[in-house]
Design a protein around this motif. Structure first.
Motif, mmCIF file in Angstrom:
data_model
loop_
_atom_site.group_PDB
_atom_site.id
_atom_site.type_symbol
_atom_site.label_atom_id
_atom_site.label_comp_id
_atom_site.label_asym_id
_atom_site.label_seq_id
_atom_site.Cartn_x
_atom_site.Cartn_y
_atom_site.Cartn_z
ATOM 1 N N LYS A 155 35.140 16.187 9.910
ATOM 2 C CA LYS A 155 35.157 15.993 11.357
ATOM 3 C C LYS A 155 35.411 14.551 11.769
ATOM 4 C CE LYS A 155 32.669 18.821 14.582
ATOM 5 N NZ LYS A 155 31.381 19.173 15.151
ATOM 6 N N TYR A 156 34.996 13.594 10.950
ATOM 7 C CA TYR A 156 35.053 12.189 11.334
ATOM 8 C C TYR A 156 35.736 11.333 10.266
ATOM 9 C CZ TYR A 156 31.602 13.640 14.756
ATOM 10 O OH TYR A 156 30.959 14.291 15.774
ATOM 11 N N ASP A 157 36.462 10.314 10.725
ATOM 12 C CA ASP A 157 37.007 9.284 9.835
ATOM 13 C C ASP A 157 36.042 8.114 9.851
ATOM 14 O OD1 ASP A 157 39.251 10.783 9.335
ATOM 15 O OD2 ASP A 157 40.531 9.699 10.751
ATOM 16 N N LEU A 158 35.879 7.478 8.699
ATOM 17 C CA LEU A 158 34.998 6.318 8.596
ATOM 18 C C LEU A 158 35.826 5.096 8.228
ATOM 19 C CD1 LEU A 158 32.145 7.878 6.442
ATOM 20 C CD2 LEU A 158 32.264 7.749 8.904
ATOM 21 N N ILE A 159 35.682 4.046 8.985
ATOM 22 C CA ILE A 159 36.284 2.758 8.653
ATOM 23 C C ILE A 159 35.121 1.807 8.396
ATOM 24 C CG2 ILE A 159 37.752 0.878 9.448
ATOM 25 C CD1 ILE A 159 39.082 3.019 11.293
ATOM 26 N N ILE A 160 35.051 1.285 7.171
ATOM 27 C CA ILE A 160 33.888 0.529 6.731
ATOM 28 C C ILE A 160 34.308 -0.855 6.273
ATOM 29 C CG2 ILE A 160 32.002 0.490 5.058
ATOM 30 C CD1 ILE A 160 32.466 3.620 4.915
ATOM 31 N N ASN B 295 36.965 -1.447 3.239
ATOM 32 C CA ASN B 295 37.713 -2.707 3.073
ATOM 33 C C ASN B 295 39.207 -2.448 2.865
ATOM 34 O OD1 ASN B 295 35.289 -4.026 3.356
ATOM 35 N ND2 ASN B 295 35.037 -4.438 1.187
ATOM 36 N N LYS B 296 39.769 -1.583 3.699
ATOM 37 C CA LYS B 296 41.191 -1.201 3.689
ATOM 38 C C LYS B 296 41.632 -0.526 2.389
ATOM 39 C CE LYS B 296 42.347 -4.759 6.981
ATOM 40 N NZ LYS B 296 43.088 -5.970 7.277
ATOM 41 N N ARG B 297 40.668 0.078 1.674
ATOM 42 C CA ARG B 297 40.972 0.829 0.458
ATOM 43 C C ARG B 297 40.362 2.217 0.562
ATOM 44 N NH1 ARG B 297 38.888 -2.965 -4.234
ATOM 45 N NH2 ARG B 297 39.328 -1.138 -5.492
ATOM 46 N N ASN B 298 40.944 3.145 -0.165
ATOM 47 C CA ASN B 298 40.450 4.517 -0.205
ATOM 48 C C ASN B 298 39.068 4.553 -0.868
ATOM 49 O OD1 ASN B 298 40.192 7.246 -0.285
ATOM 50 N ND2 ASN B 298 42.021 7.620 -1.500
ATOM 51 N N LEU B 299 38.264 5.554 -0.529
ATOM 52 C CA LEU B 299 36.910 5.678 -1.087
ATOM 53 C C LEU B 299 36.923 5.749 -2.610
ATOM 54 C CD1 LEU B 299 33.830 6.260 -0.674
ATOM 55 C CD2 LEU B 299 34.442 8.658 -0.613
ATOM 56 N N ARG C 184 36.617 10.259 15.458
ATOM 57 C CA ARG C 184 36.987 11.659 15.256
ATOM 58 C C ARG C 184 38.267 11.699 14.432
ATOM 59 N NH1 ARG C 184 35.791 13.211 21.055
ATOM 60 N NH2 ARG C 184 33.618 13.749 20.951
ATOM 61 N N GLY C 185 38.302 12.585 13.444
ATOM 62 C CA GLY C 185 39.483 12.641 12.591
ATOM 63 C C GLY C 185 39.404 13.747 11.571
ATOM 64 N N SER C 186 39.971 13.462 10.388
ATOM 65 C CA SER C 186 40.122 14.497 9.362
ATOM 66 C C SER C 186 39.215 14.303 8.155
ATOM 67 C CB SER C 186 41.581 14.530 8.904
ATOM 68 O OG SER C 186 41.926 13.265 8.374
ATOM 69 N N GLY C 187 38.319 13.327 8.172
ATOM 70 C CA GLY C 187 37.404 13.116 7.056
ATOM 71 C C GLY C 187 37.829 12.017 6.107
ATOM 72 N N GLU C 188 38.740 11.140 6.530
ATOM 73 C CA GLU C 188 39.214 10.051 5.675
ATOM 74 C C GLU C 188 38.202 8.904 5.699
ATOM 75 O OE1 GLU C 188 42.898 6.947 5.717
ATOM 76 O OE2 GLU C 188 43.295 8.988 6.388
ATOM 77 N N SER D 94 29.105 10.503 -3.880
ATOM 78 C CA SER D 94 28.216 11.550 -3.362
ATOM 79 C C SER D 94 27.113 10.951 -2.494
ATOM 80 C CB SER D 94 27.614 12.355 -4.501
ATOM 81 O OG SER D 94 26.800 11.545 -5.307
ATOM 82 N N LYS D 95 26.673 9.733 -2.820
ATOM 83 C CA LYS D 95 25.654 9.050 -2.031
ATOM 84 C C LYS D 95 26.167 8.763 -0.617
ATOM 85 C CE LYS D 95 22.085 5.659 -2.987
ATOM 86 N NZ LYS D 95 21.075 6.682 -3.084
ATOM 87 N N ILE D 96 27.434 8.350 -0.525
ATOM 88 C CA ILE D 96 28.034 8.044 0.774
ATOM 89 C C ILE D 96 28.253 9.313 1.590
ATOM 90 C CG2 ILE D 96 30.169 7.220 1.865
ATOM 91 C CD1 ILE D 96 30.290 5.159 -0.445
ATOM 92 N N GLN D 97 28.685 10.374 0.938
ATOM 93 C CA GLN D 97 29.005 11.610 1.650
ATOM 94 C C GLN D 97 27.783 12.485 1.928
ATOM 95 O OE1 GLN D 97 32.015 13.189 -0.928
ATOM 96 N NE2 GLN D 97 33.665 12.177 0.198
ATOM 97 N N ALA D 98 26.607 12.109 1.429
ATOM 98 C CA ALA D 98 25.393 12.923 1.574
ATOM 99 C C ALA D 98 25.052 13.263 3.029
ATOM 100 C CB ALA D 98 24.220 12.244 0.887
ATOM 101 N N PRO D 99 25.063 12.296 3.977
ATOM 102 C CA PRO D 99 24.730 12.668 5.360
ATOM 103 C C PRO D 99 25.721 13.659 5.958
ATOM 104 C CG PRO D 99 24.645 10.284 5.101
ATOM 105 C CD PRO D 99 25.224 10.840 3.847
ATOM 106 N N LEU D 100 27.006 13.505 5.644
ATOM 107 C CA LEU D 100 28.026 14.413 6.179
ATOM 108 C C LEU D 100 27.884 15.811 5.585
ATOM 109 C CD1 LEU D 100 31.074 11.994 6.018
ATOM 110 C CD2 LEU D 100 29.819 12.666 8.055
ATOM 111 N N GLU D 101 27.614 15.889 4.276
ATOM 112 C CA GLU D 101 27.455 17.184 3.606
ATOM 113 C C GLU D 101 26.197 17.901 4.075
ATOM 114 O OE1 GLU D 101 27.668 16.392 -0.562
ATOM 115 O OE2 GLU D 101 29.812 15.932 -0.479
#
Length: 134
Positions: free
Chosen positions: A64-69, A34-38, A26-30, A50-57
């Motif tokens: 609503k959620y932070d993703l650590i990948i 691999n410890k780098r920004n999208l 849960r977070g702000s959408g960050e 856009s491919k990564i954000q498609a399920p959220l959009e």
């Protein structure tokens, strides 16, 4: 629940040789890969982002959620597709009502196509040397 009081989901996504482990908090959408920004990881490539954000959009929960990948192997396109699959799976585990819209859009499908192996006597997987009668 983890020690920070957030709901956490770890899931795996794969595509070709790319493997992705995704943590949903849960977070702000960050989004961190691999410890780098999208945007720095995909060097501002709109298609991959856009491919990564498609399920959220699709579900309307971008902030609503932070993703650590953690992503390894493959190219950028296969990594982006693997992230998309892992995110969709994590969201379905989080809330079962998300399953139907994600399934209709085809975001829960695993693309199983891989590079075909090279065969003996051929130049590539299927390309044969030119035939010569004499």
């Amino acid at each position: 629940m983890n020690n920070r009081g957030f709901f956490e989901k770890n899931l795996l996504g794969r595509r070709k040789c790319a493997t992705v482990r995704l943590t949903l908090l849960r977070g702000s959408g960050e989004i961190t890969i691999n410890k780098r920004n999208l945007t720095s990881y995909f060097s501002s490539n709109f298609y991959h982002i856009s491919k990564i954000q498609a399920p959220l959009e699709l579900l309307g929960i971008q902030n609503k959620y932070d993703l650590i990948i953690r992503s390894t192997g493959g190219g950028l396109t296969s990594q982006a597709t693997a992230i998309q699959l892992a995110l969709a799976r994590a969201l379905v585990k989080l809330d079962q009502t998300y399953r139907k819209p994600l399934k209709v859009e085809g975001l829960l499908k695993c693309d199983s196509r891989r590079k075909e192996r090279k065969k003996y006597g051929l130049k590539k997987a299927r390309k044969a040397p030119q035939y010569s009668k004499r």
